[in-house]
Design a protein around this motif. Structure first.
Motif, PDB file in Angstrom:
ATOM      1  N   VAL A 245      24.870  22.946  72.763  1.00  0.00           N
ATOM      2  CA  VAL A 245      24.399  22.350  74.012  1.00  0.00           C
ATOM      3  C   VAL A 245      25.425  22.575  75.123  1.00  0.00           C
ATOM      4  N   PHE A 246      24.981  23.212  76.201  1.00  0.00           N
ATOM      5  CA  PHE A 246      25.805  23.375  77.396  1.00  0.00           C
ATOM      6  C   PHE A 246      25.577  22.145  78.277  1.00  0.00           C
ATOM      7  N   ALA A 247      26.666  21.452  78.615  1.00  0.00           N
ATOM      8  CA  ALA A 247      26.539  20.217  79.393  1.00  0.00           C
ATOM      9  C   ALA A 247      27.690  20.118  80.393  1.00  0.00           C
ATOM     10  N   ARG A 248      27.443  19.359  81.460  1.00  0.00           N
ATOM     11  CA  ARG A 248      28.463  19.168  82.492  1.00  0.00           C
ATOM     12  C   ARG A 248      29.234  17.877  82.225  1.00  0.00           C
ATOM     13  N   ASP A 249      30.539  18.002  82.086  1.00  0.00           N
ATOM     14  CA  ASP A 249      31.412  16.855  81.865  1.00  0.00           C
ATOM     15  C   ASP A 249      31.428  16.003  83.136  1.00  0.00           C
ATOM     16  N   VAL A 250      31.041  14.741  83.028  1.00  0.00           N
ATOM     17  CA  VAL A 250      30.963  13.887  84.216  1.00  0.00           C
ATOM     18  C   VAL A 250      32.346  13.607  84.798  1.00  0.00           C
ATOM     19  N   ALA A 251      33.392  13.774  83.988  1.00  0.00           N
ATOM     20  CA  ALA A 251      34.747  13.473  84.457  1.00  0.00           C
ATOM     21  C   ALA A 251      35.286  14.559  85.375  1.00  0.00           C
ATOM     22  N   ASP A 252      35.113  15.829  84.996  1.00  0.00           N
ATOM     23  CA  ASP A 252      35.679  16.908  85.817  1.00  0.00           C
ATOM     24  C   ASP A 252      34.623  17.866  86.371  1.00  0.00           C
ATOM     25  N   GLN A 253      33.331  17.601  86.062  1.00  0.00           N
ATOM     26  CA  GLN A 253      32.206  18.403  86.550  1.00  0.00           C
ATOM     27  C   GLN A 253      32.210  19.837  86.020  1.00  0.00           C
ATOM     28  N   GLN A 254      32.978  20.110  84.975  1.00  0.00           N
ATOM     29  CA  GLN A 254      33.036  21.436  84.387  1.00  0.00           C
ATOM     30  C   GLN A 254      32.078  21.538  83.190  1.00  0.00           C
ATOM     31  N   VAL A 255      31.630  22.767  82.919  1.00  0.00           N
ATOM     32  CA  VAL A 255      30.715  23.002  81.809  1.00  0.00           C
ATOM     33  C   VAL A 255      31.486  23.040  80.496  1.00  0.00           C
ATOM     34  N   LYS A 256      30.938  22.387  79.488  1.00  0.00           N
ATOM     35  CA  LYS A 256      31.491  22.426  78.143  1.00  0.00           C
ATOM     36  C   LYS A 256      30.341  22.635  77.158  1.00  0.00           C
ATOM     37  N   VAL A 257      30.677  23.011  75.934  1.00  0.00           N
ATOM     38  CA  VAL A 257      29.656  23.280  74.925  1.00  0.00           C
ATOM     39  C   VAL A 257      29.916  22.424  73.701  1.00  0.00           C
ATOM     40  N   PHE A 258      28.832  21.833  73.195  1.00  0.00           N
ATOM     41  CA  PHE A 258      28.922  20.908  72.070  1.00  0.00           C
ATOM     42  C   PHE A 258      27.947  21.338  70.975  1.00  0.00           C
TER      43      PHE A 258
ATOM     44  N   ALA B 253      32.885  30.008  84.148  1.00  0.00           N
ATOM     45  CA  ALA B 253      33.446  31.347  84.030  1.00  0.00           C
ATOM     46  C   ALA B 253      33.492  31.771  82.564  1.00  0.00           C
ATOM     47  N   ASP B 254      33.761  30.819  81.675  1.00  0.00           N
ATOM     48  CA  ASP B 254      33.765  31.119  80.240  1.00  0.00           C
ATOM     49  C   ASP B 254      32.353  31.439  79.760  1.00  0.00           C
ATOM     50  N   VAL B 255      31.370  30.752  80.326  1.00  0.00           N
ATOM     51  CA  VAL B 255      29.976  31.013  79.971  1.00  0.00           C
ATOM     52  C   VAL B 255      29.572  32.405  80.444  1.00  0.00           C
ATOM     53  N   SER B 256      29.994  32.771  81.645  1.00  0.00           N
ATOM     54  CA  SER B 256      29.676  34.101  82.178  1.00  0.00           C
ATOM     55  C   SER B 256      30.270  35.197  81.302  1.00  0.00           C
ATOM     56  N   ALA B 257      31.473  34.971  80.794  1.00  0.00           N
ATOM     57  CA  ALA B 257      32.101  35.948  79.911  1.00  0.00           C
ATOM     58  C   ALA B 257      31.285  36.124  78.636  1.00  0.00           C
ATOM     59  N   LEU B 258      30.718  35.037  78.148  1.00  0.00           N
ATOM     60  CA  LEU B 258      29.873  35.108  76.951  1.00  0.00           C
ATOM     61  C   LEU B 258      28.631  35.950  77.224  1.00  0.00           C
TER      62      LEU B 258
ATOM     63  N   HIS C 184      33.546  18.923  67.338  1.00  0.00           N
ATOM     64  CA  HIS C 184      32.432  19.853  67.497  1.00  0.00           C
ATOM     65  C   HIS C 184      32.209  20.250  68.952  1.00  0.00           C
ATOM     66  N   ARG C 185      33.219  20.017  69.776  1.00  0.00           N
ATOM     67  CA  ARG C 185      33.220  20.611  71.124  1.00  0.00           C
ATOM     68  C   ARG C 185      33.948  21.935  71.022  1.00  0.00           C
ATOM     69  N   LEU C 186      33.336  23.011  71.512  1.00  0.00           N
ATOM     70  CA  LEU C 186      33.984  24.315  71.466  1.00  0.00           C
ATOM     71  C   LEU C 186      35.150  24.306  72.454  1.00  0.00           C
ATOM     72  N   GLN C 187      36.354  24.472  71.927  1.00  0.00           N
ATOM     73  CA  GLN C 187      37.564  24.165  72.672  1.00  0.00           C
ATOM     74  C   GLN C 187      37.889  25.145  73.790  1.00  0.00           C
ATOM     75  N   ARG C 188      37.355  26.350  73.714  1.00  0.00           N
ATOM     76  CA  ARG C 188      37.734  27.345  74.713  1.00  0.00           C
ATOM     77  C   ARG C 188      36.701  27.530  75.814  1.00  0.00           C
ATOM     78  N   VAL C 189      35.692  26.682  75.876  1.00  0.00           N
ATOM     79  CA  VAL C 189      34.749  26.706  77.003  1.00  0.00           C
ATOM     80  C   VAL C 189      35.093  25.535  77.898  1.00  0.00           C
ATOM     81  N   THR C 190      35.678  25.841  79.053  1.00  0.00           N
ATOM     82  CA  THR C 190      36.103  24.783  79.960  1.00  0.00           C
ATOM     83  C   THR C 190      35.544  24.944  81.376  1.00  0.00           C
ATOM     84  N   SER C 191      34.776  26.018  81.611  1.00  0.00           N
ATOM     85  CA  SER C 191      34.181  26.231  82.930  1.00  0.00           C
ATOM     86  C   SER C 191      33.026  27.213  82.787  1.00  0.00           C
TER      87      SER C 191
END
Length: 393
Positions: free
Chosen positions: A180-193, A241-246, A232-239
């Motif tokens: 699941v791609f979701a936006r972290d409410v704390a920093d507004q960055q995309v993360k994957v769970f 930009a990481d999704v675009s690389a994928l 179970h949060r994928l540790q190297r997806v923090t924005s």
């Protein structure tokens, strides 16, 4: 040795595959022709996914046979492309069943996970012991999901709370986990769970009455306070930009899928026109039919040429976003033309599933749209060639 694709690969692009790669693709074809082709019409009619084929496909070791792996532990780009091509020339949906697991979900974990996560999960993913899918698209957001992602994640101790909706999620009904791609409410960055599909608060609803990719089970997903541990949060997806690389890794696959579907439609049309007789002769002997067959073959050949060169560039590490975008949009355009001509030469029988062309005709519309619409890919290429972005004003 007999050419791998004597009917649809006129220029012999597949001749540069290694003996091990060619042998693997022939074995894949044997499984698909013996275990998939006989059941295709029934499964298409019932919109049933041939999940039972995961075992035979896994046993072929299409992605992890040591004979296929280079020094980097990966298959060659050219082999990976022709593997997509082989699946799609027989059935696009079954290719999605396999590659949704071994390409999309696996690459999500390989690129987004920490070294420890990859070490723990990669082999179970390849062996289908850990099944998963990819959940980015939302009901109200497709191409604009980078800025419009509405699914949220909120951390609470060692857990995350997910809320939102996802749509068009292939294989979710047959998977243990959904990325699941979701936006972290704390920093507004995309993360994957990696959320379990049987987790409390997660609801799957099969999307019915589809005209295309009927053998893929697509789902709507509702996430209502779904809890996922930090482990179970994928540790190297923090924005994003990481999704675009994928997506840079995944987008070229669509070019090969579109080329394979063209080959399948062309081969089905050729079989039919050689066997169908009118006025005492096969209709393949008439000028107007031959004109369309040749146009189809031209499209397949040109599409393969572009896909093969894209694979070479990716293998050399010089490929760009616009390379993949141009290949995807141009080959998908040719796919639409090719399946339309195939439908024409098969006549009224072209709308019957028993003659195969109808499957390719309808599936072309899905391939044309996913992994970025033609228009979005055009903007990527347009930005590259002009130096001006039309995405924003």
């Amino acid at each position: 040795m007999t050419a791998l694709y004597p009917v649809s690969d006129l220029y012999g692009f597949a001749d540069v595959l290694t003996e091990a790669e060619t042998d693997k693709l022939r074995r894949l074809r044997e499984v698909l022709e013996s275990q998939l082709v006989p059941i295709l019409p029934d499964h298409w009619e019932r919109a049933a996914s041939p999940v039972h084929l995961r075992g035979p496909l896994r046993d072929l070791r299409l992605v992890d046979d040591p004979a296929l792996l280079g020094p980097d532990g990966r298959c060659r780009e050219l082999y990976t492309g022709f593997r997509n091509f082989e699946f799609s020339r027989i059935d696009v949906s079954t290719g999605m069943l396999f590659h949704g697991q071994t390409a999309m979900f696996r690459e999500l974990v390989r690129q987004g996970g920490s070294a420890e996560q990859v070490a723990r999960w990669d082999q179970p993913i390849v062996s289908f012991e850990m099944t998963g899918c990819f959940a980015l698209t939302e009901p109200d957001h497709g191409s604009d999901v980078a800025r419009g992602l509405e699914t949220t994640a909120r951390r609470e101790g060692d857990e995350w709370i997910l809320d939102g909706r996802k749509r068009w999620i292939g294989n979710a009904a047959h998977s243990e986990f959904v990325g699941v791609f979701a936006r972290d409410v704390a920093d507004q960055q995309v993360k994957v769970f990696l959320a379990r599909t049987d987790a409390p608060g997660l609801t799957l609803t099969t999307i019915e009455r589809k005209a295309a990719l009927r053998l893929v089970t697509n789902s709507d997903i509702e996430l209502d306070a779904v809890r996922v541990p930090e482990t179970h949060r994928l540790q190297r997806v923090t924005s994003f930009a990481d999704v675009s690389a994928l997506f840079r890794t995944l987008r070229p696959d669509v070019a090969w899928i579109a080329a394979g579907a063209q080959a399948g439609a062309y081969e089905a049309a050729l079989r039919y026109t050689l066997s169908r007789e009118q006025f005492g002769r096969p209709i393949a002997g008439f000028q107007l039919v031959q004109d369309k067959l040749v146009r189809m073959l031209g499209n397949v050949t040109a599409s393969l040429g572009m896909a093969v060169q894209l694979a070479h560039r990716r293998q050399a590490g010089v490929s760009t976003d616009e390379d993949s975008a141009l290949a995807k949009l141009w080959i998908a355009d040719r796919l639409r033309e090719t399946v339309a001509w195939a439908r024409e030469v098969v006549g009224g029988n072209g709308i019957l599933i028993d003659y195969d062309v109808a499957r390719f005709f309808t599936d072309a519309e899905a391939v044309y749209t996913y992994e970025g619409t033609r228009e979005m890919n055009t903007l990527i290429v347009g930005r590259a060639v002009t130096g001006l972005s039309a995405f924003t004003r």
